[in-house]
Design an enzyme around this catalytic site. Sequence first.
Site, PDB file in Angstrom:
ATOM      1  N   PRO A   1       0.910  -1.315  -0.050  1.00 27.85           N
ATOM      2  CA  PRO A   1      -0.069   0.057   0.154  1.00 27.85           C
ATOM      3  C   PRO A   1       0.736   1.367   0.081  1.00 27.85           C
ATOM      4  O   PRO A   1       0.121   2.390  -0.236  1.00 27.85           O
ATOM      5  CB  PRO A   1      -0.830  -0.006   1.365  1.00 27.85           C
ATOM      6  CG  PRO A   1      -0.539  -1.310   1.920  1.00 27.85           C
ATOM      7  CD  PRO A   1       0.768  -1.959   1.228  1.00 27.85           C
TER       8      PRO A   1
ATOM      9  N   GLU B   1       1.216  -7.831   8.790  1.00 22.49           N
ATOM     10  CA  GLU B   1       1.387  -6.652   8.903  1.00 22.49           C
ATOM     11  C   GLU B   1       2.423  -5.901   7.947  1.00 22.49           C
ATOM     12  O   GLU B   1       2.634  -4.671   7.694  1.00 22.49           O
ATOM     13  CB  GLU B   1       2.122  -6.186  10.402  1.00 22.49           C
ATOM     14  CG  GLU B   1       0.948  -6.476  11.406  1.00 22.49           C
ATOM     15  CD  GLU B   1      -0.188  -5.801  11.216  1.00 22.49           C
ATOM     16  OE1 GLU B   1      -0.489  -4.594  11.086  1.00 22.49           O
ATOM     17  OE2 GLU B   1      -1.200  -6.465  11.196  1.00 22.49           O
TER      18      GLU B   1
ATOM     19  N   ARG C   1      -2.065  -7.710 -20.912  1.00 30.41           N
ATOM     20  CA  ARG C   1      -3.020  -7.269 -22.090  1.00 30.41           C
ATOM     21  C   ARG C   1      -2.147  -6.391 -23.153  1.00 30.41           C
ATOM     22  O   ARG C   1      -2.463  -6.080 -24.077  1.00 30.41           O
ATOM     23  CB  ARG C   1      -4.026  -6.403 -21.521  1.00 30.41           C
ATOM     24  CG  ARG C   1      -4.916  -7.123 -20.600  1.00 30.41           C
ATOM     25  CD  ARG C   1      -6.087  -6.405 -20.028  1.00 30.41           C
ATOM     26  NE  ARG C   1      -7.133  -6.513 -21.068  1.00 30.41           N
ATOM     27  CZ  ARG C   1      -7.550  -5.788 -21.825  1.00 30.41           C
ATOM     28  NH1 ARG C   1      -6.962  -4.386 -21.784  1.00 30.41           N
ATOM     29  NH2 ARG C   1      -8.528  -5.935 -22.664  1.00 30.41           N
TER      30      ARG C   1
ATOM     31  N   ASP D   1      -9.294   0.607 -25.162  1.00 34.01           N
ATOM     32  CA  ASP D   1      -9.763   0.445 -23.796  1.00 34.01           C
ATOM     33  C   ASP D   1      -9.596   1.651 -23.160  1.00 34.01           C
ATOM     34  O   ASP D   1      -8.979   2.812 -23.538  1.00 34.01           O
ATOM     35  CB  ASP D   1      -8.722  -0.645 -22.977  1.00 34.01           C
ATOM     36  CG  ASP D   1      -8.963  -1.920 -23.468  1.00 34.01           C
ATOM     37  OD1 ASP D   1     -10.178  -2.405 -23.631  1.00 34.01           O
ATOM     38  OD2 ASP D   1      -8.238  -2.907 -23.090  1.00 34.01           O
TER      39      ASP D   1
HETATM   40  N1  ADE Z   1      -1.016  -5.131  -0.078  1.00 33.50           N
HETATM   41  C1  ADE Z   1      -1.819  -4.575   0.765  1.00 33.50           C
HETATM   42  N2  ADE Z   1      -2.544  -3.829   0.404  1.00 33.50           N
HETATM   43  C2  ADE Z   1      -2.160  -3.636  -0.823  1.00 33.50           C
HETATM   44  C3  ADE Z   1      -2.385  -2.549  -1.907  1.00 33.50           C
HETATM   45  N3  ADE Z   1      -3.388  -1.562  -1.915  1.00 33.50           N
HETATM   46  N4  ADE Z   1      -1.475  -2.525  -3.091  1.00 33.50           N
HETATM   47  C4  ADE Z   1      -0.729  -3.470  -3.229  1.00 33.50           C
HETATM   48  N5  ADE Z   1      -0.317  -4.274  -2.236  1.00 33.50           N
HETATM   49  C5  ADE Z   1      -1.033  -4.213  -1.346  1.00 33.50           C
END
Ligand code: ADE
Length: 263
Positions: free
Chosen positions: A95, A122, A159, A174
């Site tokens: 994230p 985590e 793709r 696309d």
């Molecule tokens: N792992 C957990 N959440 C994620 C996300 N939003 N993007 C990529 N990997 C992740």
Amino acid sequence: MEQTKRIKISVLTIFPGMFDILKNYGVIKKAIEKELVEIDIFNLRDYTTDKHKITDKPGYGGQNGMVMLAEPFYRFYDEFILSKSHKPYIVLPSPQGKVFNNDLAFELAKKEELVFFCGRYEGIDERVKKIVDKEVSIGDYVLTGGEIPTMVIIETLLRFLPGVIGSKTSVENDSFYNGLLDHSHYTKPQNFRGMKVPEILLSGNHERIETFRKKESLLKTILKRPDLFIKKELSEEEKKVLIVLIQEMFNENSNILKESHDV
Ligand code: ADE
């Protein structure tokens, strides 16, 4: 003729079985059969050092939850990656990474070999990031692991590989490819529960159909994704289509013009 490009993708995960879904269906299954892509899944537990094959331990600093050990990732790196004559490009879905989009997918599709490190719990011990080339996030939300983001990234980038999708134009049309949303699509029947296919699509006039679709793409993007439209550099042709579109709207609603003049 489109040039053949092959890509090799390896994934390191504690849930290898999850990738059966990616590999055994539809377009990607066909791409594997056509040898446009090789997707190899590695079990992180095979790179552990203890008899219980542990891949995670509690985090330092009194935080809640488990953190994935650096050692199995480094062992994989030493055995699999350092043994190669060219270094594959290592992606860590997280994230905290650069937010994924079509442009990034296009860039990744140009690589010869990609490796994905899937984290769980985590997170991964920060020291793993030293051997990672790019952290990639699939959006501002948190999943329980990197497996689904890895599948999203692989599916999107494949793709762009010539031969994976039937025709090059279907990729080029696309959504997002040219900074605009895709036009609408219809198939049989012509009249479905009273909803008719736009007449122009049945006309056989390819030039008019093309203009109709460009208008739709522009209008949809303006209405649904103005943020994309603001970033879009319009071609001369797109500007012309937009002018005709506005002229048509104002002709049909001459009151709008009148009111705007009255203001
Ligand atoms: N792992 C957990 N959440 C994620 C996300 N939003 N993007 C990529 N990997 C992740």
